[in-house]
Write an enzyme that holds these catalytic residues in place. Structure first.
Site: not given
Ligand code: GLC
Ligand code: CA
Length: 540
Positions: A98, A200, A242, A316-317
């Site tokens: 990540d 991310d 992402e 995980h979100d």
């Molecule tokens: C992304 C991650 C999330 C995190 C955010 C800030 O959306 O998947 O879990 O809280 O970024 O890093």
């Protein structure tokens, strides 16, 4: 489009904190993952997306990094990380790290320096702005985790930007030194033998916050091309961004191989289908399957050769898909298998989130004190202060809160599901004695074996990886499509409903590829699909 390994595999996401604890402190760790590599090899995956394991004060469970080249103490050591890479590579499993570089932790050395004064050489590593003449915030940008995105730093007299928590200051990507430091860090990991990066919130790094621009800023793609050249471009790595706001056109900018940016992006268009228009993720509305079909079909057909899809229901979100759009009670097993079949027969690289392969469900809370996630906790206070009804807020949390995905994996029926011999950092779902890995492995009809079969099918049949996609015209709740490749045709049929539904096709069946029920399917003409029934046939 030339072929790459990352188009033909299935990825498994590990959220280390909740995967397996090896030393009884209640927190999953790297040693615990190593212990379970044989399990993952048995499932058949080709890569692991590892949520952050870097040093972090854990304001946002590792997504707030204070040292990118050190391992979080609770998770283990760099030696264990290297052992993990070695053991994974031995099993032909690549490790996708990540990459969290939109922001650091406020405890990162860069930020500690930057805060010292406006003249500090690290000041420009972050995004600072003067107060308005009345002392108030520079503008009304909001943090994803509630409240303003600006925090005043008394000592140095300016506001810094944090699009996430106050402990996650945003890096200033316009500073060439910042970009170079990130590329050096990426090369540090590439040299260790990793298989790629999951990036991310990467769509935010081109931001122009004082102009109100956060996502898809003007320089975003220049930066990614520069990064590609400076780091992974020379290696065939899996890179996935992402990108919450991506359309197919935007996804092509990232993933068209001619542009030398990323392998693929996570698009979230389908993820937003159960929220009210113009509102945020907590404002619920029921999903319409007709819209789900429309959106996924668009993504299946519009990228063509100019991009590559990632396929996912969970991470995980996000809440657990069977609790969200399936039926996690009466039809838990059928609906879990249906979602697996529906997604794994599509074109793109599938991602499985830990626990999905055994059909884990959401975990309802009654009181905010049971919550661990910063986004959830901040939203609760904010909405309460704004006069929302408490029960309604809890209802939203139970439907959409991130803790749903973050409950520990149950490995067996023993206390705490064998996740830990100590006290888990967050409680397991109460149903762990029914839903655990040991039970899944013992039952030849379990959800686990459907996933395993789907992964094997992808290895054996190029039609799944490379075939074309065509949606069939059916009643609303039936999702059905063809895949076609080199004269071969497969038909996928799935009934996303607690009710029976009619389906009919003039195709004749060559043989059944996979299904989630024992029913004999002899003809496709005028059949009645059972609730949550799904099957795939090769047609003649
Ligand atoms: C992304 C991650 C999330 C995190 C955010 C800030 O959306 O998947 O879990 O809280 O970024 O890093
Ligand atoms: Ca531990």
């Amino acid at each position: 489009m030339s072929k790459h390994w990352w188009q033909e595999i299935v990825v498994y996401q590990i959220y280390p904190r909740s995967f397996k604890d090896s030393n009884g402190d209640g927190i999953g760790d790297i040693r615990g993952i190593i212990e379970k590599l044989d399990y993952l090899q048995n499932l058949g995956i080709g890569a692991i997306w590892l949520s952050p394991v870097y040093q972090s004060p854990n304001d946002d469970n590792g997504y707030d990094i204070s040292d990118y080249e050190a391992i979080m103490e609770e998770f283990g050591t760099m030696e264990e990380m290297e052992e993990f890479l070695f053991e994974a590579n031995k099993r032909n499993i690549k490790i996708v790290m990540d990459l969290v570089v939109n922001h650091t932790s406020d405890e990162h050395q860069w930020f500690i320096e930057a805060k010292k004064s406006q003249e500090n050489p690290y000041r420009d590593y972050y995004v600072w702005a003067d107060p308005k003449s009345d002392g108030s915030v520079p503008n009304d940008l909001k943090s994803t985790f509630s409240g303003p995105a600006w925090k005043f730093d008394e000592a140095s007299g300016q506001y810094y930007l944090h699009l996430f928590s106050q402990k996650q200051p945003d890096l200033n990507w316009e500073n060439q030194k910042v970009r170079q430091a990130i590329y050096d860090m990426m090369n540090f990991w590439i040299d260790k033998g990793i298989g790629g990066f999951r990036m991310d919130v990467i769509d935010l790094v081109g931001k122009k916050p004082l102009e109100g621009i956060t996502g898809n800023g003007p320089k975003l793609h220049d930066y990614l091309q520069e990064m590609n050249q400076a780091t992974f471009g020379k290696h065939d790595l899996l890179t996935v961004g992402e990108t919450w706001g991506a359309t197919p056109e935007i996804a092509k900018l990232y993933s068209n191989p001619d542009r030398h940016e990323l392998s693929m992006v996570f698009q979230f268009e389908h993820v937003g289908l159960d929220q009210q228009d113009g509102k945020d993720k907590w404002d619920l509305r029921p999903i319409k399957i007709s819209e789900l079909k429309e959106v996924l079909t668009k993504w299946q057909t519009e990228l063509g050769d100019e991009g590559w899809n990632s396929l996912f229901w969970n991470n995980h979100d996000l809440p657990r898909i069977i609790s969200r759009w399936g039926n996690d009670q009466e039809y838990r097993i059928q609906s879990a298998k249906l979602f697996a079949i529906l997604l794994h027969m599509m074109k793109g690289t599938p991602y499985i989130y830990q626990g999905e392969e055994i059909g884990m469900t959401n975990t309802a809370i009654k009181d905010i004190r049971e919550a661990a996630d910063i986004e959830t906790i901040n939203m609760y206070s904010e909405r309460l202060a704004n006069g929302f009804d408490k029960d309604e807020i809890i209802e939203s949390i139970n439907a959409k809160g991130r803790d749903n995905a973050r409950r520990p994996i149950a490995w067996d029926m023993s206390e705490n599901g064998g996740f830990t011999t100590g006290k888990p950092w967050i409680a397991l779902n109460e149903n762990f004695r029914d839903i655990n890995v040991e039970a899944a492995l013992k039952d030849p009809n379990s959800i686990f074996y459907t996933y395993k079969d789907l992964i094997q099918l992808r290895k054996d049949h190029p039609i799944i990886v490379w075939g074309s996609f065509k949606l069939l015209d059916t009643v609303d709740n039936v999702f059905s499509y063809y895949r076609e490749y080199e004269g071969e045709r497969w038909l996928v049929v799935a009934n996303l409903s607690d009710e029976t539904n009619e389906f009919s096709s003039e195709d004749s069946i060559d043989h059944i590829i996979i299904q989630n029920s024992e029913d004999e399917i002899i003809s496709l003409e005028n059949i009645t699909l059972k609730p949550w029934q799904a099957f795939v046939v090769k047609t003649k």
